[in-house]
Write a protein that holds these residues in place. Structure first.
Motif, PDB file in Angstrom:
ATOM      1  N   TYR A   1      16.417  36.658  16.277  1.00 11.98           N
ATOM      2  CA  TYR A   1      16.768  36.201  17.618  1.00 11.98           C
ATOM      3  C   TYR A   1      15.625  35.385  18.188  1.00 11.98           C
ATOM      4  CZ  TYR A   1      20.416  39.778  17.504  1.00 11.98           C
ATOM      5  OH  TYR A   1      21.485  40.537  17.166  1.00 11.98           O
ATOM      6  N   ILE A   2      15.940  34.490  19.071  1.00 12.93           N
ATOM      7  CA  ILE A   2      14.931  33.731  19.798  1.00 12.93           C
ATOM      8  C   ILE A   2      15.033  34.150  21.254  1.00 12.93           C
ATOM      9  CG2 ILE A   2      14.193  31.450  20.536  1.00 12.93           C
ATOM     10  CD1 ILE A   2      15.428  30.358  17.958  1.00 12.93           C
ATOM     11  N   GLY A   3      13.897  34.506  21.836  1.00  7.96           N
ATOM     12  CA  GLY A   3      13.938  34.908  23.230  1.00  7.96           C
ATOM     13  C   GLY A   3      12.596  35.421  23.702  1.00  7.96           C
TER      14      GLY A   3
END
Length: 85
Positions: free
Chosen positions: A59-61
């Motif tokens: 995930y990107i965040g």
């Protein structure tokens, strides 16, 4: 004499508990108010096999803390050089 009375009371209480448990046990496992027969569930059968399993999730965040605590020094300024000098 008093200890015999206490022992009799304890035995009487235990017997009442056993009798209460036996009378309630008759209704366990009976189906009251339920349908007589339920439809069987379809099941698919697979032959076992040896294989490798790999699962990756990315995930990107940004991660934030649930709670933040500000840290404030009592004395203003910076250390001149290495700490503990």
């Amino acid at each position: 004499m008093i200890q015999k009375q206490k022992a009799l009371w304890i035995i009487a209480i235990i017997l009442l508990m056993v009798l209460a448990g036996c009378s309630a046990g008759g209704s366990i496992g009976k189906t009251e108010g339920k349908p007589a027969a339920e439809k069987p569930v379809a099941v698919r059968v697979e032959k076992p096999r040896i294989t490798s399993l790999e699962r990756r999730i990315s995930y990107i965040g940004t991660v934030y803390a649930r709670q933040e605590v500000p840290i404030i020094a009592r004395v203003q300024g910076t250390t001149g050089g290495t700490p503990f000098s």
